[in-house]
Write a protein that holds these residues in place. Structure first.
Motif, PDB file in Angstrom:
ATOM      1  N   ARG A 469      96.814  61.462 121.178  1.00 17.89           N
ATOM      2  CA  ARG A 469      97.184  62.456 120.156  1.00 17.89           C
ATOM      3  C   ARG A 469      96.789  63.870 120.605  1.00 17.89           C
ATOM      4  O   ARG A 469      97.537  64.834 120.424  1.00 17.89           O
ATOM      5  CB  ARG A 469      96.505  62.108 118.830  1.00 17.89           C
ATOM      6  N   ARG A 476     102.398  70.513 122.470  1.00 17.00           N
ATOM      7  CA  ARG A 476     103.157  71.065 121.347  1.00 17.00           C
ATOM      8  C   ARG A 476     102.588  72.391 120.851  1.00 17.00           C
ATOM      9  O   ARG A 476     103.342  73.323 120.550  1.00 17.00           O
ATOM     10  CB  ARG A 476     103.200  70.057 120.195  1.00 17.00           C
ATOM     11  N   TYR A 491     101.390  68.239 111.792  1.00 18.13           N
ATOM     12  CA  TYR A 491     102.501  67.400 112.245  1.00 18.13           C
ATOM     13  C   TYR A 491     101.997  66.293 113.173  1.00 18.13           C
ATOM     14  O   TYR A 491     102.325  65.116 113.000  1.00 18.13           O
ATOM     15  CB  TYR A 491     103.541  68.270 112.962  1.00 18.13           C
ATOM     16  N   VAL A 492     101.184  66.669 114.165  1.00 18.35           N
ATOM     17  CA  VAL A 492     100.703  65.691 115.142  1.00 18.35           C
ATOM     18  C   VAL A 492      99.771  64.681 114.485  1.00 18.35           C
ATOM     19  O   VAL A 492      99.846  63.474 114.753  1.00 18.35           O
ATOM     20  CB  VAL A 492     100.010  66.407 116.319  1.00 18.35           C
ATOM     21  N   ILE A 495     101.351  61.612 112.547  1.00 14.60           N
ATOM     22  CA  ILE A 495     102.108  60.568 113.249  1.00 14.60           C
ATOM     23  C   ILE A 495     101.258  59.301 113.355  1.00 14.60           C
ATOM     24  O   ILE A 495     100.130  59.335 113.835  1.00 14.60           O
ATOM     25  CB  ILE A 495     102.495  61.031 114.665  1.00 14.60           C
ATOM     26  N   ASP A 500     105.686  54.760 115.981  1.00 10.54           N
ATOM     27  CA  ASP A 500     105.969  56.101 115.471  1.00 10.54           C
ATOM     28  C   ASP A 500     105.508  57.162 116.468  1.00 10.54           C
ATOM     29  O   ASP A 500     106.186  58.179 116.676  1.00 10.54           O
ATOM     30  CB  ASP A 500     105.281  56.331 114.126  1.00 10.54           C
ATOM     31  N   PHE A 501     104.369  56.914 117.077  1.00  7.95           N
ATOM     32  CA  PHE A 501     103.865  57.873 118.061  1.00  7.95           C
ATOM     33  C   PHE A 501     104.762  57.877 119.295  1.00  7.95           C
ATOM     34  O   PHE A 501     105.068  58.939 119.853  1.00  7.95           O
ATOM     35  CB  PHE A 501     102.427  57.515 118.443  1.00  7.95           C
ATOM     36  N   ASN A 503     107.963  57.275 119.320  1.00  5.75           N
ATOM     37  CA  ASN A 503     109.182  57.997 118.945  1.00  5.75           C
ATOM     38  C   ASN A 503     108.954  59.500 118.924  1.00  5.75           C
ATOM     39  O   ASN A 503     109.844  60.290 119.283  1.00  5.75           O
ATOM     40  CB  ASN A 503     109.680  57.513 117.584  1.00  5.75           C
ATOM     41  N   ALA A 504     107.758  59.916 118.512  1.00  5.56           N
ATOM     42  CA  ALA A 504     107.431  61.340 118.548  1.00  5.56           C
ATOM     43  C   ALA A 504     107.395  61.851 119.982  1.00  5.56           C
ATOM     44  O   ALA A 504     107.817  62.989 120.265  1.00  5.56           O
ATOM     45  CB  ALA A 504     106.091  61.589 117.853  1.00  5.56           C
ATOM     46  N   ASP A 507     110.875  62.470 121.329  1.00  8.52           N
ATOM     47  CA  ASP A 507     111.367  63.784 120.897  1.00  8.52           C
ATOM     48  C   ASP A 507     110.690  64.916 121.667  1.00  8.52           C
ATOM     49  O   ASP A 507     111.345  65.856 122.133  1.00  8.52           O
ATOM     50  CB  ASP A 507     111.126  63.976 119.404  1.00  8.52           C
ATOM     51  N   GLU A 508     109.365  64.828 121.788  1.00  5.61           N
ATOM     52  CA  GLU A 508     108.618  65.926 122.421  1.00  5.61           C
ATOM     53  C   GLU A 508     109.008  66.097 123.876  1.00  5.61           C
ATOM     54  O   GLU A 508     109.098  67.229 124.380  1.00  5.61           O
ATOM     55  CB  GLU A 508     107.118  65.675 122.307  1.00  5.61           C
TER      56      GLU A 508
END
Length: 638
Positions: A469, A476, A491-492, A495, A500-501, A503-504, A507-508
């Motif tokens: 994280r 970010r 936001y971070v 998650i 879910d992490f 998938n984040a 995106d990142e």
């Protein structure tokens, strides 16, 4: 400052060295000498190594083909696939065919890439064997450390080339020895890519022991260092752990098959135990980079790309862990094939012909947080054209949702020497901007992915002290203004660990690394290439129902020829449009008959047309004919 000096040295044994960009490449040599003489001199050994580096500068390797022509398409990046008639067919015998997963083996640049890559491998083999047989590596010899460093560089360069061959062609011939005089190891068949990657990982583990960190022993990031060897090993391990289309099923060996795979050529990955082993190995090496403190994020993402365009090495943060050194007026299509488009000759930028062939998409632009600084540093919805007196004018594009240029390479940020060269040019020339093979931001995100995969988002890594994280937050937070940091942290922190992490991170990595020859290969190893491309097309259909029918914007008050990026009304029309310019936006298109809707089926149209998930390139026709029957195409290629 990079010198961008290129020289050619010829040795009687056939060892030639085309040097690039740095003082360490300025060498001399006598006209004739034996291999024994070369590798019993540290200076001449470095000359032989320089020839390996020189091979990276060619158009058919890292000047254009590998970083630019082979790295599309993905869900966020594409190369136009329409033929010259506009009929919608993907042109098979150029980079548009390759980008849209519809290449032909008759495209001769495939043969050129193949032969140049194997020439680099042969030259690296010469260096490795020469050093192994050299008296200079004996214990106690004053040149031992230097010679072993050269060996480490050759091992890592060879690994990088092999890895890119695998990512683009799949199984390839494995040749880790010099060519024998009797020709017995010339016509080799393909070797399973996993066996090759096992060998590459072993080679890199050896190389790491020999190599210095960047900044040590006069090694810059234009040269292979310990940090890059660690990072390349991690990339290989994570790719090995992921999915790829196979020439035949390996299910009997414990491999897992991706849903909806091709019956003949399945997309598979290693089983859970092997994946854990590979992710653990990747994590160890990523952790080593972070713990060393040698490489850091440049606190300014804007300055990071300014320095790249300026052809200036960042000796403070060393975010760019390895850069292929290009030379102005000699090599490199960064800024030409990818970047803000120069469309016509202008008084400021001269020649003004850049193709901007690699594009980003409207759904990707709209996926950014509105406060993310990377949006406008990555996506250019404009091009630069000549005005009435041939001055450069920034011109907003109208309704071009699949033709957004990559703003990371920008002529407005390029060096004075580049501008002088462009003004003098009458035809295409080498822009001389280095290709960044690996950035520290990528290391942090791979670290976050590997640690989350193994232990979750909130377990501290082996030695560097970061959780997954925290690694994500570092990347970010750099991309938001100081006033937005609380929102970034929230936001971070929100998650969930696990899927879910992951998938984040998916995106990142898109927001951070778009246009950098990373996304396509990420999607392949994740088994998401087809689904993410489909999702992107669906997002466009949703976008046209939400986006404004017109885009309103202003020019800068200080420069009437420059767009005020902060003024663009992406989300809704302004209350008073009187002071704005406008172009046709992406909203309001007919969902059944709009020109862009009609184009959607032809984006990446060859991916599943013949064989499902056919993301690899064919071997070139000449490559096959010259192999004397040892090589043939698979995956439905002829």
């Amino acid at each position: 400052m990079m010198k961008n000096i290129f020289k050619l040295f010829i040795l009687g044994t056939g060892i030639a060295s085309l040097t690039a960009c740095s003082d360490f490449l300025d060498q001399t040599s006598p006209s004739e000498m034996t291999d024994e003489t070369v590798f019993n001199s540290a200076a001449y050994t470095e000359n032989a190594l320089n020839k390996v580096y020189a091979g990276l500068t060619l158009d058919h390797t890292y000047g254009a083909r590998i970083p630019l022509n082979f790295s599309t398409n993905s869900d966020i990046e594409l190369v136009d696939g329409l033929d010259n008639t506009g009929s919608g067919n993907s042109v098979a015998v150029n980079e548009r065919g390759a980008g849209n997963f519809n290449p032909s083996s008759s495209w001769t640049k495939l043969d050129d890439n193949w032969s140049e890559c194997y020439e680099i491998i042969e030259n690296a083999n010469i260096v490795v064997e020469g050093i192994e047989n050299s008296s200079l590596i004996a214990e106690g010899n004053s040149s031992r450390t230097k010679m072993l460093r050269y060996k480490g560089e050759a091992l890592a360069l060879r690994a990088m080339i092999y890895f890119d061959l695998i990512r683009n062609y799949g199984d390839v011939p494995m040749k880790f020895e010099t060519t024998k005089s009797d020709g017995s190891n010339i016509y080799l068949p393909k070797t399973d890519r996993d066996a090759i990657m096992e060998h590459l990982i072993t080679d890199l583990e050896e190389a790491i022991d020999y190599l210095p960190w960047a900044g040590e022993s006069s090694y810059t990031t234009e040269r292979i260092t310990k940090g890059f060897a660690h990072g390349l090993l991690a990339r290989i391990a994570m790719s090995y752990a992921g999915y790829s289309i196979r020439e035949s099923s390996k299910a009997g060996e414990g491999y897992e098959t991706l849903a909806n795979s091709d019956a003949t050529y399945p997309t598979q990955r290693p089983g859970a135990a092997k994946r854990t082993e590979l992710y653990t190995k990747a994590l160890t090496h990523l952790d080593a980079i972070i713990a060393s403190g040698t490489h850091q994020l440049n606190p300014s993402i804007e300055n990071e790309w300014y320095l790249i365009n300026q052809q200036s090495l960042d000796q403070t943060y060393r975010e760019n862990i390895f850069e292929v050194a290009h030379g102005l007026n000699y090599s490199g299509e960064m800024g030409y094939t990818v970047g803000v488009r120069l469309s016509g000759v202008t008084t400021t930028y001269g020649y003004g012909n850049s193709s901007g062939k690699i594009k980003l998409t409207a759904p990707f632009l709209w996926s950014f947080d509105k406060d993310d600084l990377r949006r406008d540093l990555t996506c250019a919805t404009y091009e630069i054209k000549p005005g009435s007196s041939n001055e450069p004018v920034e011109t907003m594009q109208s309704n071009s949702p699949f033709a957004i240029y990559v703003a990371k390479w920008d002529p407005r940020k390029m060096s004075d020497s580049w501008r002088t060269a462009s003004k003098a040019a009458t035809t295409k020339f080498g822009y001389g901007i280095n290709w960044i093979v690996l950035r520290y931001a990528d290391v942090l995100l791979m670290y976050a992915e590997a640690l989350n995969e193994l232990q979750g988002a909130d377990v501290v890594g082996p030695t560097c002290g970061l959780t997954a994280r925290e690694a994500l937050l570092k990347v970010r937070s750099r991309s938001f203004d100081s006033s937005k940091q609380a929102a970034v942290t929230a936001y971070v922190n929100a998650i969930s660990s696990g899927s879910d992490f992951f998938n984040a991170l998916v995106d990142e990595r898109a927001w951070e690394l778009a246009g950098e020859a990373v996304r396509k290969y990420d999607l392949i190893r994740w088994g998401l290439l087809d689904s993410k491309i489909t999702e992107s097309k669906e997002q466009y259909m949703e976008l046209i129902t939400k986006a404004p029918a017109s885009l309103y914007y202003k020019m800068k008050s200080s420069d009437a020829n420059a767009i005020d990026m902060s003024s663009i009304c992406w989300y809704e029309a302004p209350a008073n449009v009187a002071d704005y310019k406008s172009v046709t936006g992406w909203g309001g298109e007919d969902p059944t008959n709009g020109k862009n809707v009609a184009y959607l089926p032809y984006i990446s149209w060859g991916l599943n047309r013949v064989v499902k998930n056919r993301h690899l390139l064919p071997l070139g026709a000449t490559t096959i004919s010259d192999s004397k029957g040892s090589l043939k195409n698979s995956y439905g290629f002829e």
